[in-house]
Write a protein that holds these residues in place. Sequence first.
Motif, PDB file in Angstrom:
ATOM      1  N   ASP A   7     -30.759 -12.483  28.835  1.00 20.15           N
ATOM      2  CA  ASP A   7     -29.807 -11.374  28.745  1.00 20.15           C
ATOM      3  C   ASP A   7     -28.874 -11.300  29.947  1.00 20.15           C
ATOM      4  O   ASP A   7     -27.876 -10.569  29.908  1.00 20.15           O
ATOM      5  N   ASP A   8     -29.196 -12.025  31.010  1.00 19.89           N
ATOM      6  CA  ASP A   8     -28.382 -11.984  32.229  1.00 19.89           C
ATOM      7  C   ASP A   8     -27.639 -13.298  32.489  1.00 19.89           C
ATOM      8  O   ASP A   8     -26.962 -13.427  33.514  1.00 19.89           O
ATOM      9  N   GLN A   9     -27.768 -14.235  31.599  1.00 12.72           N
ATOM     10  CA  GLN A   9     -27.139 -15.534  31.810  1.00 12.72           C
ATOM     11  C   GLN A   9     -25.615 -15.421  31.860  1.00 12.72           C
ATOM     12  O   GLN A   9     -25.012 -14.659  31.105  1.00 12.72           O
ATOM     13  N   GLN A  10     -25.022 -16.196  32.754  1.00  8.40           N
ATOM     14  CA  GLN A  10     -23.578 -16.313  32.837  1.00  8.40           C
ATOM     15  C   GLN A  10     -23.196 -17.768  32.602  1.00  8.40           C
ATOM     16  O   GLN A  10     -23.928 -18.685  32.981  1.00  8.40           O
ATOM     17  N   TRP A  11     -22.049 -17.959  31.964  1.00  7.20           N
ATOM     18  CA  TRP A  11     -21.688 -19.289  31.488  1.00  7.20           C
ATOM     19  C   TRP A  11     -20.295 -19.694  31.930  1.00  7.20           C
ATOM     20  O   TRP A  11     -19.439 -18.852  32.192  1.00  7.20           O
ATOM     21  N   GLY A  46     -18.144 -11.112  28.102  1.00  7.79           N
ATOM     22  CA  GLY A  46     -17.927 -10.634  29.463  1.00  7.79           C
ATOM     23  C   GLY A  46     -18.636 -11.449  30.514  1.00  7.79           C
ATOM     24  O   GLY A  46     -18.499 -11.176  31.721  1.00  7.79           O
ATOM     25  N   ARG A  47     -19.388 -12.467  30.108  1.00  9.70           N
ATOM     26  CA  ARG A  47     -20.146 -13.280  31.060  1.00  9.70           C
ATOM     27  C   ARG A  47     -19.833 -14.764  30.893  1.00  9.70           C
ATOM     28  O   ARG A  47     -20.656 -15.626  31.149  1.00  9.70           O
ATOM     29  N   SER A  80      -8.552 -19.761  35.085  1.00 11.25           N
ATOM     30  CA  SER A  80      -9.937 -19.291  35.230  1.00 11.25           C
ATOM     31  C   SER A  80      -9.915 -17.781  35.271  1.00 11.25           C
ATOM     32  O   SER A  80      -9.107 -17.184  35.972  1.00 11.25           O
ATOM     33  N   ARG A  81     -10.796 -17.168  34.491  1.00 13.10           N
ATOM     34  CA  ARG A  81     -10.812 -15.716  34.475  1.00 13.10           C
ATOM     35  C   ARG A  81     -12.238 -15.199  34.371  1.00 13.10           C
ATOM     36  O   ARG A  81     -13.127 -15.934  34.058  1.00 13.10           O
TER      37      ARG A  81
END
Length: 207
Positions: free
Chosen positions: A141-145, A191-192, A206-207
Motif C-alpha cells: 500500500d506504500d509502494q512508489q513507482w 499519486g505514487r 518528470s513529475r
Amino acid sequence: GAQLGAAMAAEGYQQHSDKLPVVCEDGSLAWPVLFLYPQYLQSDFIETFGEAQMLAEFLAMIFSEDSDERERAVWDEEDEYRCSNMVVYFQKNAMPVFRTTEEWVSWVELKKAARGERRKVPAEAAAKELRLIEKKAVHEDDQQWVRVHPASTLLDVLRHPEHIAAGGIPTFYLLPTSNDAHTDFLHKHRGRIEDFAPSVVPGASSR
C-alpha cells in the motif's frame, strides 16, 4: 553508482539471487536483469544486460513487432505483449540499501547458509533470518513507482537515486498500455508514480 539491497520475496517468480554483474571488455558492467509480468506471474531472466543497452532493445527482442518473427508467449491470452504496447516500471527504494560491501557479503553468505552450503550456520536459522530481511520490503500500500522511458539505458536506471538493485538484480515490471491489469495498477498506485526518461529524449518530463 548502483545501489544494492537484499532480494525481495516475489511470490510466483523464480529467484536468481546468485547471479552477479560481469565486467565487459570496455570496462563497463553487464548485469543480470529480471523482467516481471505481474498480470500473469511470468518472467524473463536476462543473464547479461549491458549498462549501455536500452530497455527498448530487449523489449524488441522479446516482444517483436514483426509478425513473421514474432512468437506469442503461450500465456499472452489477448496477444497484447508487443514492444510498442509495453509500459515499464521499477519500484522506488524497494529494499533497504546495503551501505557497505560487508553487508552485501554477509547477505550472500546467509543465502548460501539457507541452502545448506555453510555448515557453521544451520540452514533453518539462516532461512528464518532471510525471511526477516525480506519483511523489510515496502508494504504494497506504500509502494512508489517509476515509469521508465524505453530509451533509457540500464545505466540511466542504475544511476537513479531511488533505484535499488534488490538481490543485485535490477528488476522491471511490465504491463500492456491499455488493458485492465494496467488500469488496476494505475488506480492502485495513483499519486505514487513518477516518470523517468534520459535527458537525450526530447519532450520527456518528470513529475
